[in-house]
Design a protein around this motif. Sequence first.
Motif, PDB file in Angstrom:
ATOM      1  N   ARG A 158       0.847  -1.190   0.000  1.00  0.00           N
ATOM      2  CA  ARG A 158       0.000   0.000   0.000  1.00  0.00           C
ATOM      3  C   ARG A 158       0.886   1.245   0.000  1.00  0.00           C
ATOM      4  O   ARG A 158       1.652   1.469   0.929  1.00  0.00           O
ATOM      5  CB  ARG A 158      -0.902   0.017   1.235  1.00  0.00           C
ATOM      6  N   ARG A 183     -10.473   6.500 -10.288  1.00  0.00           N
ATOM      7  CA  ARG A 183     -11.448   5.559  -9.721  1.00  0.00           C
ATOM      8  C   ARG A 183     -12.830   5.791 -10.316  1.00  0.00           C
ATOM      9  O   ARG A 183     -13.521   4.824 -10.669  1.00  0.00           O
ATOM     10  CB  ARG A 183     -11.494   5.706  -8.200  1.00  0.00           C
ATOM     11  N   LEU A 190      -9.672   0.096  -5.374  1.00  0.00           N
ATOM     12  CA  LEU A 190      -8.920  -0.249  -4.175  1.00  0.00           C
ATOM     13  C   LEU A 190      -9.480  -1.527  -3.587  1.00  0.00           C
ATOM     14  O   LEU A 190     -10.691  -1.775  -3.647  1.00  0.00           O
ATOM     15  CB  LEU A 190      -9.020   0.872  -3.128  1.00  0.00           C
ATOM     16  N   ARG A 194      -6.934  -1.221   0.877  1.00  0.00           N
ATOM     17  CA  ARG A 194      -6.626   0.035   0.189  1.00  0.00           C
ATOM     18  C   ARG A 194      -5.367  -0.052  -0.666  1.00  0.00           C
ATOM     19  O   ARG A 194      -4.670   0.934  -0.863  1.00  0.00           O
ATOM     20  CB  ARG A 194      -6.561   1.210   1.168  1.00  0.00           C
ATOM     21  N   ILE A 196      -3.902  -0.338  -4.355  1.00  0.00           N
ATOM     22  CA  ILE A 196      -4.388   0.036  -5.677  1.00  0.00           C
ATOM     23  C   ILE A 196      -4.455  -1.190  -6.583  1.00  0.00           C
ATOM     24  O   ILE A 196      -3.527  -1.997  -6.628  1.00  0.00           O
ATOM     25  CB  ILE A 196      -3.474   1.103  -6.312  1.00  0.00           C
TER      26      ILE A 196
END
Length: 215
Positions: A158, A183, A190, A194, A196
């Motif tokens: 992350r 997004r 995510l 969280r 990506i």
Amino acid sequence: MLQTLKAVPETDRHRAREERRLHFYAKGDNIPILSQGIWQVAQGLVQLGTLYPTGEEGLLGWVGPSMCFSLSFSCLQTYHAKALSDVYLMWFSLREVEASPHLAREMFPQLMRRMRQVEAILAISSQRKVEDRLIQLLLLLKQEMGEAVAEGTRLRVRLTHYDLATAIATSRVTITRMLGKLRRDGIITLDSKRHIIIKHGDFFSMTHCPVLTEW
């Protein structure tokens, strides 16, 4: 049988030497950088950086399993390393590497990979538009620390908005805004932690990055 019994203690001694050589650093730890040796990553991911006279941080890249880093590889006065995940590192003295053709052969392709990565980061930083720099950075991260998942490619660690902002010389607020747009456009998402995820689709597959090749 006698030869087998003698071999077992030697194997145990070798394993013990390797275990003593391993060093553990937890996620977020700063890793000491010494001039007379080389770290090799056994597990995890390390972020390398520098500090400018203005107090701002600069990104130098990432090192993952089998890759190496050392102060002796750099001419920078300020050089630091941070564990982006829990990491296990192997320590080798410069004398050990110089005396071992096997070690030298093992490390050489990883040093080439680091050189290509640094050139890619330099090429990304020369992009005039922040949006282009972020897209190219995500492409690099996809290649460097991506793993396939059902939705696309997930970055294994992350990265904070500050980490991404530092990498492309912009503000954390700008990164937050731009990631939000990606997004909303369905280009990234995510996961529950969280991390990506770069989603399947034509956007990233058609985006051209002249500095990135398969290593």
